[in-house]
Design an enzyme around this catalytic site. Structure first.
Site, mmCIF file in Angstrom:
data_model
loop_
_atom_site.group_PDB
_atom_site.id
_atom_site.type_symbol
_atom_site.label_atom_id
_atom_site.label_comp_id
_atom_site.label_asym_id
_atom_site.label_seq_id
_atom_site.Cartn_x
_atom_site.Cartn_y
_atom_site.Cartn_z
ATOM 1 N N ARG A 52 0.751 -1.186 0.031
ATOM 2 C CA ARG A 52 -0.061 -0.061 -0.025
ATOM 3 C C ARG A 52 0.784 1.333 0.199
ATOM 4 N NH1 ARG A 52 -1.419 1.593 4.583
ATOM 5 N NH2 ARG A 52 -2.412 -0.470 5.468
ATOM 6 N N TYR A 104 -14.856 17.119 -15.970
ATOM 7 C CA TYR A 104 -15.148 15.765 -15.898
ATOM 8 C C TYR A 104 -16.238 15.607 -14.935
ATOM 9 C CZ TYR A 104 -14.487 10.988 -15.078
ATOM 10 O OH TYR A 104 -15.033 9.399 -15.339
HETATM 11 C C1 LIG Z 1 -12.045 9.709 -16.752
HETATM 12 C C2 LIG Z 1 -11.313 10.714 -16.420
HETATM 13 C C3 LIG Z 1 -11.256 11.052 -15.005
HETATM 14 C C4 LIG Z 1 -11.594 10.053 -13.959
HETATM 15 O O1 LIG Z 1 -10.656 8.933 -14.022
HETATM 16 P P1 LIG Z 1 -11.064 7.546 -13.601
HETATM 17 O O2 LIG Z 1 -9.632 6.542 -13.966
HETATM 18 O O3 LIG Z 1 -11.859 7.051 -14.452
HETATM 19 O O4 LIG Z 1 -11.280 7.367 -12.219
HETATM 20 C C5 LIG Z 1 -10.892 12.235 -14.589
HETATM 21 N N1 LIG Z 1 -10.543 13.175 -15.466
HETATM 22 C C6 LIG Z 1 -10.960 13.072 -16.765
HETATM 23 C C7 LIG Z 1 -10.605 14.386 -17.730
HETATM 24 C C8 LIG Z 1 -11.062 11.859 -17.220
HETATM 25 O O5 LIG Z 1 -11.517 11.700 -18.590
#
Ligand SMILES: *Cc1c(COP(=O)(O)O)cnc(C)c1O
Length: 386
Positions: A52, A104
């Site tokens: 971890r 996002y």
């Molecule tokens: C997919 C995405 C995230 C989140 O990432 P995960 O790996 O799905 O948790 C954050 N920011 C952007 C711009 C993304 O496309």
């Protein structure tokens, strides 16, 4: 050998963190699939105690990622959202956050429903420098959260100008660089304090891993983030880190191929009678095309479009494509297509969505690296049915 960090990115992706295994000579580094490490005497070990906290496979990936973003440090997490969350956790209760108004969906959700009682939050259209200056002076945020290009409107913000303004009020700037990958844009070089990535997307590139990363130069902030990661626990598994180390080797050639295909598709769609509008930073019709050229070394593989018609026509189009996979996510070698209003951005309230332009005829495309003529034909055939 020259320090591999001094090579160009296309070489770094293959050699930084990927040096042969010292104990066996294996050219491909092993997966250290272990939770714990032997100690010769209590507290005496080779730098690894428990996975971890640290794992040698993850360390290799962190070396490679730090190098690609021209950063001193990288921290690899179990998902992009875990990385984003660790950054928010590193800011004290009561901090003022200023966030771009087109980010996002998961970032929007975590700020509005998880950290809403931890932070004060304001959102701003970060492409509008005048609005940014005004809100910086009146609100005086501690943290500025940016995406450029944004998701899904692909708007470009003037990163350097925002960093300069933020310095005057002592605010930290974080940029989610997932859409460009470190191959096309390096925000730390423009003065940004921390860069965050979803490794799930372009960096791994094969739609078979979920992961995240934070890259930065400030040792104190890195120590804080590592402490949080070790305490809370969202560390990436050795096997997933190994898969990303494998996927990242082709980042340079993949990004070139994504951008080349996306440009061809964008031009094709811009002239298509069934399409109302295409948004792609590489098109001269894009409102921030010149700015994009100045701060990115390529335009990426994401584009958005408006179908001529409403929800019915748009659904029809999305059902009719066959090579493009109707799915959330992006950045894999295969082309994906999706409907933000119903899929990725459903957590953004209707009123906000409409203001941004996420309407029923709006579609987001992650252009893959298949043969572009097949991609064009697939889109054209689907468009003919509406
Ligand atoms: C997919 C995405 C995230 C989140 O990432 P995960 O790996 O799905 O948790 C954050 N920011 C952007 C711009 C993304 O496309």
């Amino acid at each position: 050998m020259t320090n591999p960090k001094h090579f160009n990115k296309g070489t770094q992706v293959i050699h930084v963190g990927n040096q042969p295994d010292e104990s066996t000579g294996a050219v491909i580094p092993p997966i250290y699939q272990t939770s714990t490490f032997v100690q010769s005497s209590p507290g005496e070990h080779k730098g690894y105690e428990y996975s971890r906290s640290h794992n040698p496979t993850r360390t290799r990936l962190e070396e490679c990622l730090a190098s690609l973003e021209n950063a001193e440090y990288a921290l690899v997490t179990s998902s992009g959202m875990a990385a984003i969350s660790l950054i928010f956790q590193s800011f004290p209760k009561g901090s003022k956050v200023l966030c771009g108004d087109d980010v996002y969906g998961g970032t929007y959700r975590i700020l509005n429903t998880i950290y809403n009682d931890r932070f004060e939050l304001k959102q701003v259209n970060s492409t509008d420098l005048e609005a940014v200056h005004d809100v910086l002076n009146s609100y005086k945020p501690d943290l500025i959260w940016l995406e450029s290009p944004t998701n899904p409107m692909l708007q470009i913000s003037d990163i350097y100008a925002i960093v300069k303004a933020s310095r005057k009020i002592g605010a930290k700037v974080v940029l989610d660089n997932t859409f460009m990958s470190p191959y096309f844009q390096n925000p730390l070089d423009l003065g940004v304090d921390m860069v965050v990535h979803s490794l799930t997307k372009y960096i791994n590139g094969h739609s078979d891993v979920v992961g995240g990363a934070i890259m930065l130069n400030d040792k104190e902030q890195y120590d804080k983030l590592w402490y949080l990661q070790n305490s809370i626990g969202p560390s990436q598994s050795p096997f997933d880190s190994w898969l990303v180390l494998r996927g990242i080797k082709t980042l340079a050639i993949r990004m070139e191929a994504h951008a080349k295909n996306a440009m061809i598709i964008a031009e094709f769609l811009e002239n298509h009678p069934k399409i109302e509008k295409v948004i792609y930073p590489g098109l001269s019709s894009h409102p921030q095309h010149e700015l994009a050229k100045s701060q990115m070394s390529g335009f990426g593989g994401m584009l958005s479009l408006y179908i001529k018609g409403g929800l019915e026509e748009t659904k029809r189009f999305l059902e009719e494509v066959s090579l493009f996979v109707l799915a959330e996510s992006l950045g894999g070698v295969e082309s994906l297509i999706e409907h933000p209003a119903i899929m990725t951005h459903a957590s953004v309230p209707l009123e906000e969505r409409t203001k941004l332009g996420i309407t029923d005829n709006f579609v987001r495309v992650s252009v893959g690296i298949e043969d572009v003529n097949d991609l064009k034909k697939d889109l054209n055939d689907a468009l003919e049915t509406i």
